[in-house]
Enzyme design. Structure first.
Site, PDB file in Angstrom:
ATOM      1  N   GLU A 221     -12.523   2.795   4.775  1.00 18.01           N
ATOM      2  CA  GLU A 221     -11.588   3.175   5.915  1.00 18.01           C
ATOM      3  C   GLU A 221     -11.610   4.506   6.359  1.00 18.01           C
ATOM      4  O   GLU A 221     -11.215   5.493   5.680  1.00 18.01           O
ATOM      5  CB  GLU A 221     -10.108   2.850   5.414  1.00 18.01           C
ATOM      6  CG  GLU A 221      -9.122   2.990   6.611  1.00 18.01           C
ATOM      7  CD  GLU A 221      -7.650   2.932   6.057  1.00 18.01           C
ATOM      8  OE1 GLU A 221      -6.907   2.229   6.915  1.00 18.01           O
ATOM      9  OE2 GLU A 221      -7.415   3.580   5.113  1.00 18.01           O
TER      10      GLU A 221
ATOM     11  N   GLU B  75       0.759  -1.082   0.046  1.00 18.58           N
ATOM     12  CA  GLU B  75      -0.002   0.100   0.084  1.00 18.58           C
ATOM     13  C   GLU B  75       1.130   1.295   0.125  1.00 18.58           C
ATOM     14  O   GLU B  75       1.193   1.666   0.984  1.00 18.58           O
ATOM     15  CB  GLU B  75      -0.941  -0.032   1.164  1.00 18.58           C
ATOM     16  CG  GLU B  75      -1.662   1.293   1.467  1.00 18.58           C
ATOM     17  CD  GLU B  75      -2.727   1.356   2.779  1.00 18.58           C
ATOM     18  OE1 GLU B  75      -3.363   2.282   2.717  1.00 18.58           O
ATOM     19  OE2 GLU B  75      -2.233   0.557   3.606  1.00 18.58           O
TER      20      GLU B  75
END
Length: 283
Positions: free
Chosen positions: A238, A144
């Site tokens: 998120e 990520e």
């Protein structure tokens, strides 16, 4: 067809028995397919409790992390490999098909210089055996990219793709996050389209980490790009309502970005689901 999930920090900052039940029950009540569980300290994680709760509520899971300081890369490659191997074993026991996140760095660890080719060479040497262990477990390993204030190593999708090419392991994928993309990328659609088949996971995060649809992220660009590549990975809301102290320090999240967490879950998830349906990602 992509699965739809949400990060545990929407409901709780820790993983005590009480917090775990709150997270899993909240995710199930929201009608999600899975919950993303942060494995910040895999050696202390209660696998039996978590498996029981996931089975009780009929929910899947994924696992994410960032490297702790004592296992940071590129400084401590052997420790990083050991830490990630242990995390993979824990994630496998939980039933997660992936271990993803900042698997290549420690959040908030900055060098004061640009990354070097040797930095990436060390990371490749540390992650190759991890990717191969993941493959033996039938799992995939994610990378990520995050913003420049949290790491100097991977900030852009293009950098993540370059590292995936250097690793040359078929089970390594790119994990994008719209919060970080909003800071670092020149738009949302093009990086997603360039990632193509390598994109396996995406955090759907608003520009202030609050309720999706209320900030500066260009959501139509995001979902148009995902639709264009026929994205079949995991869609994950998120939003940081509660934060582990280590993550709060690393991300400098000191203020509330959401006043009503329940409204954020209800309205944010509804917004993201509408966009996913609009662009043909969910039926």
């Amino acid at each position: 067809m992509p699965r739809f999930g949400a990060h545990a920090f929407i409901w709780a900052a820790e993983w005590s028995p009480e917090a775990a039940e709150k997270v899993v029950a909240g995710a199930a009540e929201a009608g999600l397919d899975f919950v993303e569980i942060p494995l910040l300290r895999p050696e202390r994680f209660d696998v039996a409790l978590t498996r029981r709760l996931l089975q009780q509520y009929g929910l899947g899971c994924t696992c994410s992390l960032a490297l702790p300081v004592e296992a940071s890369l590129p400084e401590h490659p052997e420790a990083a490999t050991r830490f990630l191997m242990q995390a993979l074993d824990t994630a496998h026991r939980l039933g997660s098909p992936v271990l993803t996140g900042v698997t290549y760095a420690t959040l908030g660890a900055l060098s004061g210089r640009a990354p070097s080719d040797e930095d990436y060479a060390v990371i490749v040497r540390a992650l190759k055996p991890v990717a191969r262990h993941a493959a033996r477990l039938g799992m995939r390993l994610g990378l990520e990219p995050v913003n420049r204030y949290e790491t100097y190593l991977l900030n852009l999708a293009a950098q993540g793709l370059a590292l995936i090419e250097r690793l040359d392991e078929p089970n390594v994928f790119l994990h994008l996050d719209t919060y970080h993309m909003n800071i670092e990328e020149k738009g949302f659609r093009d990086p997603i389209v360039r990632a193509g088949r390598h994109l396996g996971y995406i955090h759907l995060s608003e520009s202030d980490r609050g309720t999706p649809g209320t900030g500066n992220v260009h959501w139509d660009e995001v979902f148009a790009g995902l639709s264009e590549i026929g994205f079949g990975g995991d869609l994950v809301m998120e939003s940081f309502v509660t934060l582990n102290p280590e993550i709060a320090r690393a991300t400098c999240m000191w203020r509330k970005v959401v006043e009503d967490p329940q409204a954020m879950v209800r309205e944010g998830l509804a917004f993201l689901r509408r966009k996913a349906h609009q662009y043909g990602l969910l039926t």
